[in-house]
Design a protein around this motif. Sequence first.
Motif, short mmCIF file in Angstrom:
data_model
loop_
_atom_site.label_atom_id
_atom_site.label_comp_id
_atom_site.label_asym_id
_atom_site.label_seq_id
_atom_site.Cartn_x
_atom_site.Cartn_y
_atom_site.Cartn_z
N SER A 253 0.83 -1.21 0.00
CA SER A 253 0.00 0.00 0.00
C SER A 253 0.86 1.27 0.00
O SER A 253 1.76 1.44 0.82
N ARG A 254 0.53 2.15 -0.94
CA ARG A 254 1.40 3.29 -1.19
C ARG A 254 1.34 4.41 -0.14
O ARG A 254 2.39 4.96 0.22
N PRO A 255 0.15 4.78 0.35
CA PRO A 255 0.16 5.81 1.40
C PRO A 255 1.01 5.39 2.60
O PRO A 255 1.74 6.21 3.18
N ALA A 256 0.95 4.12 2.96
CA ALA A 256 1.74 3.63 4.10
C ALA A 256 3.22 3.68 3.78
O ALA A 256 4.04 4.09 4.62
#
Lengths: 366, 366
Positions: A253-256
């Motif tokens: 997951s990119r936001p994380a």
Amino acid sequence: MEYERPQFYHVMQYAADADGDVIDMVSGNPDWEPPAALRDGLREYADADPADFQYPPSEGLVDLRAEIADRRNVDPERVVVTNGTGEANYLAMAGALDRDAGDEVLLTDPVYPYYPGKASMLGAETTLVPTERDGSLDPERFREAASDDTALIVVNTPNNPTGTVYDRETMRALADLAEEVDATLLADEVYDHFDFTGGFESALTLDSDRTIVTTGYSKSMAITGFRVGYAVFPEDLVGSAKTRHMLVNVATSRPAQYAVLRALRGTDADYYAGARELLSQRVETFTDALDAAGAEYTSPDGAFYVLARFDGFPGTMANAERLVDEAGVAGMPGETFGTTRSEWLRFALVTPRVEEAAARLTDYFG
Amino acid sequence: MEYERPQFYHVMQYAADADGDVIDMVSGNPDWEPPAALRDGLREYADADPADFQYPPSEGLVDLRAEIADRRNVDPERVVVTNGTGEANYLAMAGALDRDAGDEVLLTDPVYPYYPGKASMLGAETTLVPTERDGSLDPERFREAASDDTALIVVNTPNNPTGTVYDRETMRALADLAEEVDATLLADEVYDHFDFTGGFESALTLDSDRTIVTTGYSKSMAITGFRVGYAVFPEDLVGSAKTRHMLVNVATSRPAQYAVLRALRGTDADYYAGARELLSQRVETFTDALDAAGAEYTSPDGAFYVLARFDGFPGTMANAERLVDEAGVAGMPGETFGTTRSEWLRFALVTPRVEEAAARLTDYFG
């Protein structure tokens, strides 16, 4: 399906459903603040260009892998950013078993239950090798247990549940053994930031082409829910690990990933030292109370768990439930960690109520 | 390792490394804004209590599963929130194969390459069943291909790469076939929000206890990087899927789950209709140009891909690279989607430069 769900959720649910007030010493969730830079990273990301909301490279954001590689002094190509250390361990175990070097996995006893769960899911046989009563690990026992069928040795250091930090000589001997029997050594170092001895050395420093090192930010940044970890693979295993990662998860997951990168760059050593100091104090508070309660216990060199043994109160699931109901403290039964600690209970010190929990245990057992 | 990495990244990398300006029609990344409520969700989450940064329930945030279950009219216990539709498909395929109902997976031809990749990784045999030239699927062909060894049938509707929306009768026949041969039907509906016909019906409405439905928010919310999807399992398969999810990933990243829940609740139908309308216009623009270039093509009923066939220019990797170098347009070679579309190239319409790409193709082939 021959593999089983780990029992953590059972005890947590039992504690949550209890009538009275229960102090949770089951889950491994840090209870302190994440780095301020991590929150800043999330805020920045919320305003990012739509293109930044799309697939990152499957093996991880380029800048995050570069930052990790730089800090760990390894080739970025050997790094795969994963959905937490859990996925990193899954990829490592699958990769070691896919080599057709055997079907057997050697695990320590006591053992973190996810390892045998993953091994069974991957179709492997598991053999538990006892560690010593003081938590240390004798490589000779692993040598005796190893066979042509051994594909993988898994150790966790600093260790959950014993708190032991295996020394460099021990890890060197395990890596040598792996090389000798054509197996792979997996060193899960997710508690690497919680070393109270100052002597912990990562297995990466062994520079063994039969060793995979996994870790993550769940514990060190107090973000178990973000699911960002990584594995550093030997060159000849990294390609298949990247493929499996892509086929199972596509990407992490990119936001994380973005927030973790921001936090890595923007957090100084004081943050990590503060958490270590907090935990050291809790260890002291808790083990003092265990002394008062007449219990035997482990004094952790690292991680944030204490194993305790109360006479006449073995570490069964029934007793863990009884402790919830009668003492208002939830701990994990030792029997869920293999065979050697079935007389013990494991308490996680990631709660601000350690002192109160200690008092409850002293009252109950004292 | 007998399984292979899908070839998407190869073409994207080739295009990125090219000297001239190249229009990317390879990746399936939406190029429009995510819902405003999604960004709001990230901002809110950045200020959340540290406890909200810790492990969510393994199978997904309680409120997110409840919201999904309510919208899909299913028992929340049947829903597992996953690291994107990719993981949902992995869990579904693994679960169908773990039943010991056989080792064979029936796939459509053309096929989304991740399906055979996952099947091989899971140790299954794959059989490709041709679909028709107009994209439709004849269930009789699947009946002829099915055997005692068939464990799983996988279809994607709306379909990538053909754009076909399989009608209810077709899906009913496939679900019936799965029940007859003791197999499982997996319906991957990740493009469910991009149905230009208005006639798409989810396989959930079949109410078959041999059907697994997967989907996600990557495409509908333009967030392929967030990795939030889900699977709805029949009751007797959901338990093992939850266990595998826990053993592989522990849980799905929490900031992404939180933002998606906020977006689900705070986004009205106009948002989704706007993206559909934009894509409809792009389909028209692009296919008009293909007419001018003298190409044969598919007119998608759903999803956002067009297959095109240019005389004397088969869909090989070499020709895809040639198109990058000589026309400045990157598309996927049809040969990477099985056998039946090896004369074709697939173009993804998720770029604002569809009109320019169309002009380049007209120039090049016209």
